[in-house]
Design a protein around this motif. Structure first.
Motif, mmCIF file in Angstrom:
data_model
loop_
_atom_site.group_PDB
_atom_site.id
_atom_site.type_symbol
_atom_site.label_atom_id
_atom_site.label_comp_id
_atom_site.label_asym_id
_atom_site.label_seq_id
_atom_site.Cartn_x
_atom_site.Cartn_y
_atom_site.Cartn_z
ATOM 1 N N LEU A 182 -6.306 -11.638 10.267
ATOM 2 C CA LEU A 182 -5.883 -11.784 8.365
ATOM 3 C C LEU A 182 -6.155 -10.729 8.088
ATOM 4 O O LEU A 182 -7.413 -9.096 8.024
ATOM 5 C CB LEU A 182 -6.478 -12.532 7.962
ATOM 6 N N LEU A 183 -4.791 -9.998 7.380
ATOM 7 C CA LEU A 183 -5.096 -8.342 6.398
ATOM 8 C C LEU A 183 -6.321 -8.659 5.464
ATOM 9 O O LEU A 183 -6.943 -7.855 5.366
ATOM 10 C CB LEU A 183 -4.164 -8.570 6.090
ATOM 11 N N LYS A 184 -6.485 -9.496 5.180
ATOM 12 C CA LYS A 184 -7.791 -9.781 3.901
ATOM 13 C C LYS A 184 -8.912 -9.262 4.463
ATOM 14 O O LYS A 184 -10.016 -8.540 3.970
ATOM 15 C CB LYS A 184 -8.005 -11.280 3.268
ATOM 16 N N ASP A 185 -9.803 -9.793 6.022
ATOM 17 C CA ASP A 185 -10.687 -9.131 6.587
ATOM 18 C C ASP A 185 -10.515 -7.871 7.392
ATOM 19 O O ASP A 185 -11.747 -7.648 8.312
ATOM 20 C CB ASP A 185 -10.628 -10.272 7.801
ATOM 21 N N THR A 186 -9.930 -6.868 6.867
ATOM 22 C CA THR A 186 -9.799 -5.420 7.414
ATOM 23 C C THR A 186 -10.357 -4.546 6.107
ATOM 24 O O THR A 186 -10.771 -4.934 5.354
ATOM 25 C CB THR A 186 -8.447 -4.898 7.706
ATOM 26 N N ASP A 187 -10.793 -2.922 6.338
ATOM 27 C CA ASP A 187 -11.285 -2.430 5.618
ATOM 28 C C ASP A 187 -10.090 -1.306 4.942
ATOM 29 O O ASP A 187 -10.188 -0.863 3.838
ATOM 30 C CB ASP A 187 -12.017 -1.372 6.212
ATOM 31 N N LEU A 188 -8.845 -2.171 4.800
ATOM 32 C CA LEU A 188 -8.122 -1.875 4.118
ATOM 33 C C LEU A 188 -8.005 -1.840 2.711
ATOM 34 O O LEU A 188 -8.357 -3.263 1.675
ATOM 35 C CB LEU A 188 -6.188 -2.583 4.455
ATOM 36 N N ASP A 189 -7.950 -0.591 1.843
ATOM 37 C CA ASP A 189 -8.059 -0.971 0.675
ATOM 38 C C ASP A 189 -6.078 -0.125 -0.215
ATOM 39 O O ASP A 189 -5.274 0.559 0.812
ATOM 40 C CB ASP A 189 -8.490 0.565 -0.083
ATOM 41 N N VAL A 190 -5.967 -0.647 -1.012
ATOM 42 C CA VAL A 190 -4.287 0.127 -2.061
ATOM 43 C C VAL A 190 -4.320 0.950 -2.482
ATOM 44 O O VAL A 190 -3.210 1.498 -2.074
ATOM 45 C CB VAL A 190 -4.854 -0.601 -3.062
ATOM 46 N N SER A 191 -5.474 2.069 -2.166
ATOM 47 C CA SER A 191 -5.437 3.324 -2.606
ATOM 48 C C SER A 191 -5.018 3.658 -0.884
ATOM 49 O O SER A 191 -5.141 5.143 -0.812
ATOM 50 C CB SER A 191 -6.337 3.907 -2.755
ATOM 51 N N ASP A 192 -5.324 3.786 -0.153
ATOM 52 C CA ASP A 192 -4.934 3.805 1.969
ATOM 53 C C ASP A 192 -3.488 4.494 1.850
ATOM 54 O O ASP A 192 -2.341 4.173 1.468
ATOM 55 C CB ASP A 192 -5.736 3.382 2.204
ATOM 56 N N GLN A 193 -3.351 5.759 2.376
ATOM 57 C CA GLN A 193 -1.941 6.223 3.065
ATOM 58 C C GLN A 193 -1.735 5.087 4.078
ATOM 59 O O GLN A 193 -0.338 5.182 3.902
ATOM 60 C CB GLN A 193 -2.499 7.247 3.465
ATOM 61 N N ALA A 194 -2.059 4.480 4.545
ATOM 62 C CA ALA A 194 -1.520 3.462 5.431
ATOM 63 C C ALA A 194 -0.542 2.828 4.816
ATOM 64 O O ALA A 194 -0.080 1.643 5.066
ATOM 65 C CB ALA A 194 -2.843 2.854 6.381
ATOM 66 N N ALA A 195 -1.442 2.008 3.412
ATOM 67 C CA ALA A 195 -0.617 1.294 2.953
ATOM 68 C C ALA A 195 0.605 1.413 1.954
ATOM 69 O O ALA A 195 1.555 1.026 1.443
ATOM 70 C CB ALA A 195 -1.546 0.384 1.483
ATOM 71 N N HIS A 196 1.272 2.478 1.811
ATOM 72 C CA HIS A 196 1.722 3.318 0.946
ATOM 73 C C HIS A 196 3.279 3.972 1.911
ATOM 74 O O HIS A 196 3.918 4.823 1.362
ATOM 75 C CB HIS A 196 1.155 4.329 0.153
ATOM 76 N N ILE A 197 2.285 4.218 3.425
ATOM 77 C CA ILE A 197 4.045 4.925 4.637
ATOM 78 C C ILE A 197 4.417 4.177 4.879
ATOM 79 O O ILE A 197 5.610 5.038 5.533
ATOM 80 C CB ILE A 197 2.808 5.680 5.562
ATOM 81 N N CYS A 198 4.961 3.175 4.280
ATOM 82 C CA CYS A 198 5.623 2.351 5.798
ATOM 83 C C CYS A 198 6.984 2.931 5.221
ATOM 84 O O CYS A 198 7.449 2.612 3.703
ATOM 85 C CB CYS A 198 5.875 1.008 5.475
ATOM 86 N N PRO A 199 8.039 3.265 6.410
ATOM 87 C CA PRO A 199 9.788 3.819 5.512
ATOM 88 C C PRO A 199 10.776 2.329 5.182
ATOM 89 O O PRO A 199 11.091 2.538 5.054
ATOM 90 C CB PRO A 199 10.008 4.219 7.254
ATOM 91 N N THR A 200 9.739 1.041 5.331
ATOM 92 C CA THR A 200 10.311 -0.253 4.860
ATOM 93 C C THR A 200 9.866 -1.150 4.130
ATOM 94 O O THR A 200 8.944 -0.884 3.269
ATOM 95 C CB THR A 200 10.835 -1.169 6.599
ATOM 96 N N GLY A 201 10.281 -2.475 4.635
ATOM 97 C CA GLY A 201 9.961 -2.882 3.268
ATOM 98 C C GLY A 201 8.502 -4.132 3.898
ATOM 99 O O GLY A 201 8.157 -5.221 3.264
ATOM 100 N N ALA A 202 8.017 -3.148 5.327
ATOM 101 C CA ALA A 202 6.660 -4.520 6.054
ATOM 102 C C ALA A 202 5.818 -4.313 5.598
ATOM 103 O O ALA A 202 4.658 -5.104 4.651
ATOM 104 C CB ALA A 202 7.204 -3.237 7.219
ATOM 105 N N ILE A 203 5.512 -3.321 4.409
ATOM 106 C CA ILE A 203 3.919 -3.249 3.490
ATOM 107 C C ILE A 203 4.362 -3.073 2.421
ATOM 108 O O ILE A 203 4.462 -1.918 1.832
ATOM 109 C CB ILE A 203 3.278 -2.475 4.339
ATOM 110 N N LEU A 204 3.770 -4.355 1.603
ATOM 111 C CA LEU A 204 4.250 -4.034 0.112
ATOM 112 C C LEU A 204 2.893 -4.232 -0.330
ATOM 113 O O LEU A 204 2.417 -4.740 -0.180
ATOM 114 C CB LEU A 204 4.849 -5.190 0.026
ATOM 115 N N ILE A 205 3.201 -3.133 -1.493
ATOM 116 C CA ILE A 205 2.120 -3.268 -2.274
ATOM 117 C C ILE A 205 2.599 -4.573 -3.950
ATOM 118 O O ILE A 205 3.253 -4.843 -3.941
ATOM 119 C CB ILE A 205 1.768 -2.091 -3.274
ATOM 120 N N LYS A 206 1.367 -5.322 -3.747
ATOM 121 C CA LYS A 206 1.541 -6.598 -4.991
ATOM 122 C C LYS A 206 1.268 -6.283 -6.355
ATOM 123 O O LYS A 206 0.963 -4.841 -6.877
ATOM 124 C CB LYS A 206 0.429 -7.930 -4.099
ATOM 125 N N ARG A 207 2.192 -6.860 -6.572
ATOM 126 C CA ARG A 207 3.103 -6.982 -8.285
ATOM 127 C C ARG A 207 3.641 -5.418 -8.612
ATOM 128 O O ARG A 207 3.221 -4.974 -9.842
ATOM 129 C CB ARG A 207 1.100 -7.427 -9.047
#
Length: 238
Positions: A182-207
């Protein structure tokens, strides 16, 4: 004397070590692509950037520029092939543009417009894909993933290696670096470049969905060729 390549009849200078994509972008020549990003090592997975170099098909993002190359980029044959590749990307996933919050900011959609893609041509796979909304700030919708690996490369640069690609064919998936899966159990932070790099809508920032109204989004006002060249040239200037 500077070294040059020829793209569609125009002489283009290049620097040693540049790929065809980099030399073209520096000269203001757009080559369609989805998996390429100027900050990361070329991957060559989407094949949209395929050009003909002295009669040979090559990926512009990985193939080095060399003196005397005669390159075709904007030919009917190449653009027909690119349109088919884009259509396949649409039918292999579940892309519902009218209801997607990334519409207008989606590079896949923008490439479709650029290539004058008017229909999907192929039958939809309707692949069963999951949505992971477990993370407090980031949502992953597998339906829209095109396996460009940009998030994988960005997360590696972030020093976290949150994302990877697993499986083949219809079972191919974006997976997360956690025992639970599950994504919640990774080290991903909303500020990471990986959270914003997706060219489609596969990775989205909530709210944040639809805070920017349709009609005021990036590709509502600019062609992807323009935005892509701005990105490439901006990275080269840094």
């Amino acid at each position: 004397m500077s070294k040059t390549i020829t793209i569609d009849g125009d002489s283009i200078p290049f620097e040693d070590g540049q790929t065809i994509m980099e030399a073209a972008a520096a000269a203001g020549v757009y080559i369609p692509h989805l998996c390429h990003h100027p900050e990361f090592t070329p991957h060559g997975s989407c094949k949209l950037c395929t050009v003909t170099v002295n009669g040979r098909a090559c990926s512009a993002c990985t193939f080095p520029a060399m003196d005397g190359q005669d390159i075709l980029n904007n030919s009917k044959e190449l653009n027909d092939d690119r349109r088919r590749i884009t259509q396949m990307l649409f039918v292999e996933g579940n892309h519902l543009c009218p209801g997607c919050e990334k519409s207008g900011n989606c590079q896949l959609q923008a490439v479709g417009y650029y290539l004058n893609m008017l229909d999907n041509h192929f039958l939809h796979f309707f692949a069963p894909r999951e949505l992971d909304a477990s993370h407090p700030d980031v949502l992953v919708d597998q339906n829209r993933c095109i396996f460009c690996t940009l998030c994988v490369r960005a997360s590696h640069k972030d020093g976290k290696d949150v994302f990877a690609i697993s499986g083949r064919g219809i079972n191919k998936r974006l997976i997360f670096n956690a025992d639970s899966g599950l994504l919640k159990d990774t080290d991903l932070d909303v500020s990471d470049q990986a959270a914003h790099i997706c060219p489609t809508g596969a990775i989205l920032i909530k709210r944040t969905g639809f805070t920017q109204p349709i009609g005021e989004r990036l590709f509502d006002h600019k062609d992807i060729s323009e935005t892509s060249l701005e990105q490439e040239q901006g990275d080269h200037d840094r």
